[in-house]
Design an enzyme around this catalytic site. Structure first.
Site, PDB file in Angstrom:
ATOM      1  N   SER A   1       5.444 -21.077   8.503  1.00 53.18           N
ATOM      2  CA  SER A   1       6.336 -21.125   9.417  1.00 53.18           C
ATOM      3  C   SER A   1       7.822 -21.261   9.019  1.00 53.18           C
ATOM      4  O   SER A   1       8.168 -21.784   8.188  1.00 53.18           O
ATOM      5  CB  SER A   1       6.160 -22.299  10.737  1.00 53.18           C
ATOM      6  OG  SER A   1       7.109 -22.087  11.603  1.00 53.18           O
TER       7      SER A   1
ATOM      8  N   LYS B   1      -1.271 -24.504  12.108  1.00 53.52           N
ATOM      9  CA  LYS B   1      -0.229 -23.539  12.249  1.00 53.52           C
ATOM     10  C   LYS B   1      -0.204 -22.888  13.761  1.00 53.52           C
ATOM     11  O   LYS B   1       0.638 -22.666  14.296  1.00 53.52           O
ATOM     12  CB  LYS B   1      -0.200 -22.245  11.296  1.00 53.52           C
ATOM     13  CG  LYS B   1       0.592 -21.074  11.651  1.00 53.52           C
ATOM     14  CD  LYS B   1       2.105 -21.844  11.837  1.00 53.52           C
ATOM     15  CE  LYS B   1       3.106 -20.485  11.462  1.00 53.52           C
ATOM     16  NZ  LYS B   1       2.993 -19.620  12.328  1.00 53.52           N
TER      17      LYS B   1
ATOM     18  N   GLU C   1       5.522 -24.372  19.950  1.00 51.92           N
ATOM     19  CA  GLU C   1       6.675 -23.653  19.915  1.00 51.92           C
ATOM     20  C   GLU C   1       6.922 -22.652  21.154  1.00 51.92           C
ATOM     21  O   GLU C   1       8.044 -22.504  21.843  1.00 51.92           O
ATOM     22  CB  GLU C   1       6.552 -22.656  18.644  1.00 51.92           C
ATOM     23  CG  GLU C   1       7.625 -21.378  18.609  1.00 51.92           C
ATOM     24  CD  GLU C   1       6.964 -20.525  17.398  1.00 51.92           C
ATOM     25  OE1 GLU C   1       6.870 -21.029  16.333  1.00 51.92           O
ATOM     26  OE2 GLU C   1       6.902 -19.238  17.601  1.00 51.92           O
TER      27      GLU C   1
ATOM     28  N   ARG D   1       1.017  -1.249  -0.031  1.00 54.65           N
ATOM     29  CA  ARG D   1      -0.006  -0.233   0.008  1.00 54.65           C
ATOM     30  C   ARG D   1       0.860   1.338  -0.053  1.00 54.65           C
ATOM     31  O   ARG D   1       2.081   1.173   0.415  1.00 54.65           O
ATOM     32  CB  ARG D   1      -0.718   0.043   1.227  1.00 54.65           C
ATOM     33  CG  ARG D   1      -0.017  -0.022   2.422  1.00 54.65           C
ATOM     34  CD  ARG D   1      -0.984   0.189   3.881  1.00 54.65           C
ATOM     35  NE  ARG D   1      -0.064   0.012   5.117  1.00 54.65           N
ATOM     36  CZ  ARG D   1      -0.498   0.032   6.211  1.00 54.65           C
ATOM     37  NH1 ARG D   1      -1.711   0.087   6.447  1.00 54.65           N
ATOM     38  NH2 ARG D   1       0.497  -0.065   7.092  1.00 54.65           N
TER      39      ARG D   1
ATOM     40  N   HIS E   1     -26.036 -31.836  40.829  1.00 54.82           N
ATOM     41  CA  HIS E   1     -25.587 -31.796  39.178  1.00 54.82           C
ATOM     42  C   HIS E   1     -25.538 -33.615  38.812  1.00 54.82           C
ATOM     43  O   HIS E   1     -25.427 -33.975  37.668  1.00 54.82           O
ATOM     44  CB  HIS E   1     -24.375 -31.253  39.117  1.00 54.82           C
ATOM     45  CG  HIS E   1     -24.321 -30.004  38.967  1.00 54.82           C
ATOM     46  ND1 HIS E   1     -25.295 -29.178  38.103  1.00 54.82           N
ATOM     47  CD2 HIS E   1     -23.683 -29.024  39.829  1.00 54.82           C
ATOM     48  CE1 HIS E   1     -24.831 -28.102  38.168  1.00 54.82           C
ATOM     49  NE2 HIS E   1     -24.120 -27.822  39.336  1.00 54.82           N
TER      50      HIS E   1
ATOM     51  N   HIS F   1       0.976 -25.443  16.041  1.00 58.34           N
ATOM     52  CA  HIS F   1       2.533 -25.515  15.666  1.00 58.34           C
ATOM     53  C   HIS F   1       3.020 -24.293  16.752  1.00 58.34           C
ATOM     54  O   HIS F   1       4.073 -24.680  17.551  1.00 58.34           O
ATOM     55  CB  HIS F   1       2.577 -25.117  14.503  1.00 58.34           C
ATOM     56  CG  HIS F   1       4.129 -24.732  14.049  1.00 58.34           C
ATOM     57  ND1 HIS F   1       4.588 -23.177  14.376  1.00 58.34           N
ATOM     58  CD2 HIS F   1       5.262 -25.458  13.506  1.00 58.34           C
ATOM     59  CE1 HIS F   1       5.853 -23.469  14.135  1.00 58.34           C
ATOM     60  NE2 HIS F   1       6.192 -24.564  13.524  1.00 58.34           N
ATOM     61  N   ASN F   2       2.340 -23.209  16.618  1.00 61.05           N
ATOM     62  CA  ASN F   2       3.106 -21.940  17.608  1.00 61.05           C
ATOM     63  C   ASN F   2       2.922 -22.387  19.043  1.00 61.05           C
ATOM     64  O   ASN F   2       3.659 -21.930  19.737  1.00 61.05           O
ATOM     65  CB  ASN F   2       2.290 -20.801  17.055  1.00 61.05           C
ATOM     66  CG  ASN F   2       2.618 -20.251  15.756  1.00 61.05           C
ATOM     67  OD1 ASN F   2       3.194 -20.885  15.067  1.00 61.05           O
ATOM     68  ND2 ASN F   2       2.256 -19.005  15.722  1.00 61.05           N
TER      69      ASN F   2
END
Lengths: 643, 643
Positions: free
Chosen positions: B309, B364, B371, B209, B623, B367-368
């Site tokens: 990545s 991904k 990481e 841009r 419950h 993946h992070n």
């Protein structure tokens, strides 16, 4: 202490009401007022009879009264009303053209005053006045009354073109036949709240849907089951349910959180009028509550998202209530919610206006997150004490001894649970060890991730439930991974108590820190001391520690900065370190206790190893970093490969 | 191993193309084909000249060829194309009316074949045929050709009503002037990917841009900076950028995740045509990707959400690429993505079609998340080794020794980082210890909470970053909470390595388990072995362990059920227990290492204390619970107070 459901029964029965008849001169207030007082068999008072001498003199001189002249007179009428309310109630006639006049008349009796507004066209009233022999009033004077009139909201508005007989009928219909409060959805919580409202002498309408063959006549059967519901009106159809309520209608939804709430709102909307109030008393997501608040505002309906904690018994005997939404709308429902709420040590209701939009449901969500942790910590205490060789009764006895320093509702019920026997065995031994969850722990973890808050203990308690759910994989894993031999736990039971207390402090620190962060982030302006006050009774996490927090949060929003708490943590720290390290060595699942000391160890380090992470991020992603020796917060990037 | 960016340079330069000219009889394929071959100075082949003797005999007998007859002939033409591609390319004329015929012709040359489809109305073609002297063709035969024709997608479609001169001009315009691939957004990653594409001899268009005074001529300046971009075309205006691309256009967005992506999509939409393909190469939220996928499908635009990545260097030399979306659309971009991707040990690209919708961005994201944990564990290892008295160089030397058994890209860069000096001090000592995050760790934690998965280590690594951010509070806390005296760490450096390895196994178990759960939940049918394969190179979490996982995930989706992994965990367990318990005693912040053993301890217990939680929930909230001695999964409720 908090474990007792402390809801003192209200002294006075309040079916009595003060009925004010208002409107401009000439609408027939006195006629209607005295007819109504006859009909209801309560006294009638004409406001004009109560003017002080000064006012009478002024009027006799032909001077107009100013607001100062009126205020003393209005106060006298209000005192009259307060006095009559203690008897059978009464009818009081007074033009009360301005909102400020009506506010004076309403002081201290808001929940028990009913307003009838006689209204008609200028022409009709003028004509009637001219037909009366004993009155003379100029058109100008009448017109000035219309100019002064601030039309009231939320009153019983009556068209004076009706016959007096029909006017009385219409007023009676609104007053006597209609309920003050509607309860929508009669599950466990809805039923308990209904009985609580009825026990507080509120006239209520009950609704439960009709599902052929499954849910039939639920409201009717429920009403017939309990004496206190004798004046409650049961429904299984929406239109008559809504029509049975006084305006502004107050309807509390006790349905399952989620899309059902939206469905119910759509079902109700066609029958509601401007100014009606819906209260969602379920565990709705606070983001959804904000959306519904905005949506209903666009339809001129008030929406209050209210947390309600206390379980089945709390709802019946007095829950802790956390209403969030528009403050004016809250004032309308305040008498109801405060009456049914638990009472704190000073007799004040465990109910307060939390803040705008979804704030009520947010704090209820975090309440439940704190609850998850308190429950998980007790489960971990149980497994430690069990490994130390104690059976459930022996563990109950140990925990009984903890009440002195660490009492809480959850501790008390855990003792009850451990003592429950089925034949020769303890019932708890038969219970499947897969813990359920209904969303609030999940949402708290999501909120904490989104708000950038490290509420590690809530996440850890949530994950402990998730892990428990993998029962089949756990059984296989228990065979694959053997326990080492010759294990032993080298700590005392007092160490376990200290570790438990340490973890509870961290839990409350994190929970309230999350609320504080949300308060800043969403501009809710929440009051942590007031929040802990309404959690001192009625709710599931009420405890002796919560009582202490009321005072502490008057001086700080950050528990770990309070010097007494710091001292206490220092005293408990040797025990939590010992218990966690020993349990890790002994392969006991104590992730929540472990998280508490790991959090403190991470939090109290001035120089952490996050510099390594920043360097790694800059290395592979050029994310840049700041430097300790540059206070300008400038961002640096390094080419790390060139050594 | 994985730490080397292994992207072997492509052998052949591919500006050469095989241009097929197709269409029904009579559209002028031969004329246009030979004119085009002259214009481009590449050989011309008429498909009809390559029929085998059998076909020629059959045709001379007036018999129609069947598909079997054609397949051998089409294979011959494909072999011709493959051969010519190694030279200068060529023009081949062939009616190729069916998709199946075109698939044969395209075998092994898909990325380098261009299709020109000569098209016109039945009437126009019939008229032209009748005007030719040397041809005779019945209208019926022409009509049958139209019936057989399966109109091709994604070709250069030419209207034969143009003059031959203009037809050649139009084809040349599409072929030679237009770029094959567009890169939108020239940040760190966008620039690296652009150079990677150019290094692979793709003709690309670049867009950035224009922001007056801030971002001016970004694409142009970038192009001028690097030799490999000599044939790239730079833009700062959207319309000409889009028009510079061959159809179907392939545009990769490398802009910041979030609302910017939606803005860019809206900016591009007016200029796109049916069948164009947008690839979002940023770290977008997978839920958003699903929404955008559906939205663009409604506009006939393909959307591929692709994880990328490898950071700045990986993007340049070969990243790991995780594209998710429509499989047919993927096939169009496959030649580009696979060419620029890293290559695994077998030379295969570290890029594969992950699955539909948001699956690419989901994996991904995880993946992070993995990481985050790998980074946090190294940060915790650092602080332990530092407490043991080592300086950064000594720690680097210790980690160097770990490469043999525990190598990974992150280990390698950490060693580089630790060795980096600034003057007499290590640079790492100057870096502010407040760890940033850009959303994916946060989203993974949210996803794991929503999916009911206990990915405790990712949450713990996220929270460690959050805690680091409270630097000012940490400094105060470090003064309030004193370290106990006489501390010492009783374990060896080998114990630290073992603990680190243990925690990494749990991390990978949890990460892949989360992916597996999402795969089942969203019906993505993901292949964990293939996923770990594309993570063996190019990406940030490539490691020797990831190489092992490729084989392991061929036999199981559950790492903790693999017998070799079980054995390894058992061998490492004494060390992690020792390291964690000692660090807790010594008040070292090692929450991630701690979480790894706490997870295993919670996971490998056949009978957990979740029965206590179920009893508590039944006590206060009715419950209900299930029983271990009732396999029917019936729900029970108890009145716990009656002992």
């Amino acid at each position: 202490m908090g474990a007792q459901f402390g809801c003192p029964k209200k002294q006075t029965k309040i079916e009595t009401n003060i009925i004010f008849i208002m409107g401009v001169s000439g609408v027939g207030k006195s006629t209607i007022g005295s007819l109504l007082s006859e009909e209801l068999a309560i006294p009638f008072f004409d406001g004009d009879d109560f003017h002080p001498e000064n006012n009478i003199l002024k009027m006799s001189r032909g001077e107009a009264l100013n607001d100062n002249d009126r205020f003393g007179w209005l106060k006298t009428l209000n005192e009259l009303a307060v006095k009559q309310l203690k008897k059978k109630g009464c009818v009081i006639v007074c033009s009360a053209l301005k909102e400020s006049y009506r506010n004076i008349l309403n002081t201290n009796i808001k929940g028990n005053s009913k307003w009838v507004f006689l209204n008609g066209s200028f022409e009709l009233i003028e004509k009637r006045i001219n037909n009366r022999r004993d009155h003379f009033m100029s058109s100008d004077l009448l017109r000035s009354q219309f100019d002064i009139l601030e039309e009231p909201k939320n009153t019983i508005e009556i068209d004076i073109s009706l016959t007096p007989e029909n006017i009385i009928k219409a007023i009676k219909n609104e007053l006597k036949m209609k309920s003050e409060f509607g309860l929508f959805g009669l599950g466990v919580m809805g039923k308990s709240l209904s009985r609580n409202l009825a026990n507080n002498d509120f006239k209520i309408s009950l609704f439960n849907r009709h599902v052929a063959g499954k849910e039939e006549n639920v409201a009717l059967n429920f009403k017939n089951e309990f004496k206190e519901l004798s004046s409650a009106i049961p429904f299984d159809s929406i239109a008559p349910f809504v029509n049975s309520l006084q305006k502004p209608r107050k309807i509390m939804l006790m349905v399952n959180a989620g899309k059902i709430v939206d469905g119910v709102i759509e079902d109700l909307l066609p029958f509601l009028d401007d100014g009606d109030i819906l209260i969602d008393g379920g565990n709705s997501n606070y983001n959804k509550t904000k959306e519904r608040f905005d949506y209903l505002m666009s339809k001129n309906i008030h929406f209050i998202g209210s947390g309600v904690s206390g379980g089945e018994e709390g709802a019946l005997k007095g829950p802790s209530i956390m209403p969030g939404g528009d403050k004016d709308a809250y004032k309308e429902v305040q008498p109801f919610l405060e009456a049914i709420a638990a009472k704190d040590a000073n007799g004040l209701p465990c109910c307060t206006h939390i803040g705008t939009e979804g704030s009520g449901h947010f704090v209820k969500m975090v309440h439940n997150g704190i609850e998850y942790v308190e429950m998980q910590l007790l489960a971990e205490v149980f497994i430690i004490l069990k490994r130390l060789g104690n059976d459930p009764d022996q563990i109950a006895t140990i925990l009984e001894g903890w009440k002195e320093t660490a009492n809480s509702y959850l501790l008390e019920i855990t003792i009850d649970i451990l003592r429950k026997k089925e034949g020769d065995d303890w019932l708890v031994n038969k219970i499947m060890d897969k813990a359920g969850n209904k969303g609030t722990g999940n949402w708290t973890t999501i909120a904490t991730a989104q708000l950038g808050m490290p509420s590690t203990m809530i996440a850890s308690a949530l994950f402990a439930r998730y892990i428990s759910f993998y029962k089949e994989e756990r059984i296989i894993a228990s065979e694959n991974f053997k326990l080492e031999d010759n294990l032993s736990l080298n700590f005392t039971i007092d160490d376990v108590l200290n570790a438990y207390q340490f973890a509870r402090i961290i839990n409350h620190y994190q929970g309230f820190k999350l609320i504080q962060e949300a308060s800043v982030n969403y501009k809710w302006n929440l009051n942590l001391s007031e929040l802990s006050r309404i959690w001192t009774n009625g709710c599931i996490i009420r405890s002796d520690f919560m009582l202490e927090l009321v005072a502490i949060f008057k001086t700080t929003n950050n528990l770990l900065m309070d010097s007494n708490i710091v001292k206490r943590i220092e005293a408990l720290k040797p025990s939590i370190k010992k218990v966690v390290s020993e349990c890790v060595l002994n392969e006991l699942p104590i992730s929540n206790l472990s998280e508490s000391i790991n959090f403190l160890n991470s939090f109290k380090i001035a120089n952490s190893s996050a510099n390594i992470i920043q360097a790694q991020r800059d290395y592979f992603g050029a994310h840049t970093y700041q430097r300790k020796d540059d206070a300008s917060n400038k961002f640096y990037h390094t080419n790390w490969k060139n050594n």
